[in-house]
Design an enzyme around this catalytic site. Structure first.
Site, PDB file in Angstrom:
ATOM      1  CB  CYS A  95      59.884   1.502  84.862  1.00 12.76           C
ATOM      2  SG  CYS A  95      58.285   0.939  85.433  1.00 12.76           S
ATOM      3  CG  HIS A 115      56.455  -1.108  89.085  1.00 15.63           C
ATOM      4  ND1 HIS A 115      56.146  -1.865  87.975  1.00 15.63           N
ATOM      5  CD2 HIS A 115      55.616  -1.527  90.068  1.00 15.63           C
ATOM      6  CE1 HIS A 115      55.151  -2.690  88.271  1.00 15.63           C
ATOM      7  NE2 HIS A 115      54.811  -2.507  89.537  1.00 15.63           N
ATOM      8  CD  GLN A 128      52.100  -4.857  91.158  1.00 22.70           C
ATOM      9  OE1 GLN A 128      52.914  -3.966  90.911  1.00 22.70           O
ATOM     10  NE2 GLN A 128      51.355  -4.847  92.244  1.00 22.70           N
ATOM     11  CB  CYS A 174      58.435  -3.451  84.273  1.00 16.27           C
ATOM     12  SG  CYS A 174      58.129  -2.212  83.031  1.00 16.27           S
ATOM     13  CD  GLU A 175      54.088  -7.042  79.446  1.00 16.85           C
ATOM     14  OE1 GLU A 175      54.391  -8.235  79.366  1.00 16.85           O
ATOM     15  OE2 GLU A 175      52.939  -6.608  79.241  1.00 16.85           O
ATOM     16  CG  HIS A 176      54.836  -1.574  79.780  1.00 19.73           C
ATOM     17  ND1 HIS A 176      53.939  -1.456  80.838  1.00 19.73           N
ATOM     18  CD2 HIS A 176      54.180  -2.247  78.811  1.00 19.73           C
ATOM     19  CE1 HIS A 176      52.811  -2.021  80.501  1.00 19.73           C
ATOM     20  NE2 HIS A 176      52.916  -2.510  79.285  1.00 19.73           N
ATOM     21  CG  HIS A 177      59.502   1.183  81.259  1.00 19.55           C
ATOM     22  ND1 HIS A 177      58.317   1.034  81.933  1.00 19.55           N
ATOM     23  CD2 HIS A 177      59.368   2.299  80.497  1.00 19.55           C
ATOM     24  CE1 HIS A 177      57.491   2.020  81.605  1.00 19.55           C
ATOM     25  NE2 HIS A 177      58.101   2.798  80.742  1.00 19.55           N
TER      26      HIS A 177
END
Ligand code: ZN
Length: 183
Positions: A146, A144, A116, A75-78
């Site tokens: 995260c 996920h 995703q 996941c690119e956010h976390h």
């Protein structure tokens, strides 16, 4: 990828969380961490068209499905893993693809920093373009980390995304046949 640099950064990271990177159990962790990046982020710079082998469909014009392809992405956010299953369906237009190539396609796009929604679309779009298919549908079901190990800490929620085009978009019956077959 500069593995030495990643190794150095991992050592600093270990230090910053209050650990001792020189203790026995952690000594080789930075290099292992760096090496794991080669796999986890190995999708960059890979061209989907270079892995595709196409064959004549010999007039087969029904739906072709490869379902429940395992994938691991980040996941690119976390920068936390998300993982699950991808199901891909397409309706050929004179060309079909070797079935093992669909999981390879998933690998190329999942082994990157991703979300995703984009992952789903990139797989669908690439297959569409490469095969000039009459329609492509992709469904991803994923968990996920995260969301599981931090944040709202929901262990059993599954995120579902889909992308469809061509006949799958135009024709509700085609779409529901696909959804029934990947159940
Ligand atoms: Zn996340």
């Amino acid at each position: 990828m500069n593995l030495q640099k990643i190794e150095q950064l991992a050592k600093e990271l270990i230090q910053e969380i209050g650990e001792n990177p020189d203790r026995e159990g952690l000594k080789k962790t930075p290099i292992r961490f760096a090496k794991s990046f080669e796999k986890i982020f190995g999708g960059y710079g890979q061209d989907p068209s270079s892995i595709m082998t196409e064959f004549d469909s010999e007039n087969y014009d029904e739906m072709i499905i490869c379902k429940s392809i395992d994938f691991y992405s980040t996941c690119e956010h976390h920068i936390q893993p998300f993982f699950g299953k991808v199901s891909i369906g397409y309706i050929p237009n004179k060309k079909i693809v070797g079935i093992s190539k669909l999981p390879r396609l998933v690998e190329i796009f999942s082994r990157r920093l991703q979300n995703q929604e984009r992952l789903t679309q990139q797989i669908a779009n690439a297959l569409s373009e490469l095969l000039n298919a009459k329609g492509v549908a992709v469904v991803i079901k994923a968990k996920h980390l995260c969301m599981m190990s931090r944040g709202v800490e929901k262990q059993n929620s599954v995120m579902i995304t889909s992308s469809c085009n061509g006949l799958f978009k135009k024709n509700a019956k085609t779409r529901s046949e696909f959804l029934r077959l990947i159940e």
